[in-house]
Design a protein around this motif. Sequence first.
Motif, PDB file in Angstrom:
ATOM      1  N   CYS A  52       0.838  -1.211   0.000  1.00 39.15           N
ATOM      2  CA  CYS A  52       0.000   0.000   0.000  1.00 39.15           C
ATOM      3  C   CYS A  52       0.871   1.259   0.000  1.00 39.15           C
ATOM      4  CB  CYS A  52      -0.906  -0.012   1.236  1.00 39.15           C
ATOM      5  SG  CYS A  52      -1.921   1.474   1.373  1.00 39.15           S
ATOM      6  N   ILE A  53       0.516   2.208  -0.885  1.00 40.93           N
ATOM      7  CA  ILE A  53       1.247   3.477  -0.947  1.00 40.93           C
ATOM      8  C   ILE A  53       0.416   4.618  -0.359  1.00 40.93           C
ATOM      9  CG2 ILE A  53       2.725   2.839  -2.899  1.00 40.93           C
ATOM     10  CD1 ILE A  53       0.703   4.285  -4.745  1.00 40.93           C
TER      11      ILE A  53
ATOM     12  N   THR B 132      -1.575  -0.836  -6.731  1.00 45.15           N
ATOM     13  CA  THR B 132      -0.424  -1.663  -6.354  1.00 45.15           C
ATOM     14  C   THR B 132      -0.825  -3.076  -5.936  1.00 45.15           C
ATOM     15  OG1 THR B 132      -0.537  -0.878  -4.068  1.00 45.15           O
ATOM     16  CG2 THR B 132       0.861   0.383  -5.572  1.00 45.15           C
TER      17      THR B 132
ATOM     18  N   CYS C  49      -2.458   5.901  -1.260  1.00 42.18           N
ATOM     19  CA  CYS C  49      -3.025   6.853  -2.243  1.00 42.18           C
ATOM     20  C   CYS C  49      -4.516   7.118  -2.026  1.00 42.18           C
ATOM     21  CB  CYS C  49      -2.792   6.332  -3.657  1.00 42.18           C
ATOM     22  SG  CYS C  49      -3.720   4.829  -4.020  1.00 42.18           S
ATOM     23  N   ARG C  50      -5.181   6.264  -1.297  1.00 42.34           N
ATOM     24  CA  ARG C  50      -6.616   6.384  -0.960  1.00 42.34           C
ATOM     25  C   ARG C  50      -7.550   6.182  -2.158  1.00 42.34           C
ATOM     26  NH1 ARG C  50      -6.841   8.949   4.393  1.00 42.34           N
ATOM     27  NH2 ARG C  50      -4.762   9.690   4.853  1.00 42.34           N
TER      28      ARG C  50
ATOM     29  N   CYS D 252      -8.661   3.465  -3.051  1.00 42.29           N
ATOM     30  CA  CYS D 252      -9.636   2.467  -2.579  1.00 42.29           C
ATOM     31  C   CYS D 252     -10.802   3.138  -1.851  1.00 42.29           C
ATOM     32  CB  CYS D 252      -8.945   1.454  -1.673  1.00 42.29           C
ATOM     33  SG  CYS D 252      -7.927   2.200  -0.380  1.00 42.29           S
TER      34      CYS D 252
ATOM     35  N   CYS E 244      -7.151  -0.776  -6.777  1.00 39.71           N
ATOM     36  CA  CYS E 244      -5.859  -0.508  -6.126  1.00 39.71           C
ATOM     37  C   CYS E 244      -4.715  -0.613  -7.129  1.00 39.71           C
ATOM     38  CB  CYS E 244      -5.638  -1.493  -4.977  1.00 39.71           C
ATOM     39  SG  CYS E 244      -4.020  -1.268  -4.195  1.00 39.71           S
TER      40      CYS E 244
HETATM   41  S1  SF4 Z   1      -5.589   1.997  -3.399  1.00 36.97           S
HETATM   42 FE1  SF4 Z   1      -4.116   0.463  -2.763  1.00 36.97          FE
HETATM   43  S2  SF4 Z   1      -2.207   1.596  -2.564  1.00 36.97           S
HETATM   44 FE2  SF4 Z   1      -3.840   3.113  -2.614  1.00 36.97          FE
HETATM   45  S3  SF4 Z   1      -4.328   3.455  -0.424  1.00 36.97           S
HETATM   46 FE3  SF4 Z   1      -5.718   1.881  -1.137  1.00 36.97          FE
HETATM   47  S4  SF4 Z   1      -4.667  -0.044  -0.623  1.00 36.97           S
HETATM   48 FE4  SF4 Z   1      -3.146   1.564  -0.524  1.00 36.97          FE
END
Ligand code: SF4
Length: 172
Positions: free
Chosen positions: A12-13, A144, A15-16, A18, A142
């Motif tokens: 997870c980076i 990543t 980035c939100r 999700c 997501c």
């Molecule tokens: S989309 Fe993936 S990388 Fe970005 S906050 Fe959510 S879990 Fe983390």
Amino acid sequence: MNSFIKANPIRCIGCRTCLISCVVAHEGKRIFEIDPDAYNFNPRLFMVKTARVSAPVHCRHCENPACKASCTSGAIYVRDNVVLVDTKKCIGCKNCVIACPFGAVEIVETAEVQHDGSPRKIANKCDLCAGVADSPSCVKVCPTQALALVTEDDLSESVADKRRSAAVAALV
Ligand code: SF4
């Protein structure tokens, strides 16, 4: 067994994306094209960030849900192996928030106005995108691949792997 979504904090980076996809999936609106006051930004997963890692926290869809047991109005129920909130029955008593061991439930304002003019508030939690096409939306978007839907088969496979490793290690 109930499925659930698991986050990998290594991937997870933060980035939100999700969280945004969760709101889009549940609001059913193109939120980037409308007035921010025209919808409720109430994601059903909760971002946790520390100095070293980030990862969203989801409902684990427990087999014996403490939130369901604590609910005073019978608003929390299980259907098709998913723990859900009946928003019509929810009175916002917060018992489920206190009972959840993962902090995966919160109370949010809805667009409904109560008789005293205040917004109606209800419990909000992951519903595994029940009724949403191409879901779970957070897992799909997501960038990543930090999120995964864990099914009973996935869990059995993971346990079998660990048992194999433990058995081999015992030979050494
Ligand atoms: S989309 Fe993936 S990388 Fe970005 S906050 Fe959510 S879990 Fe983390």
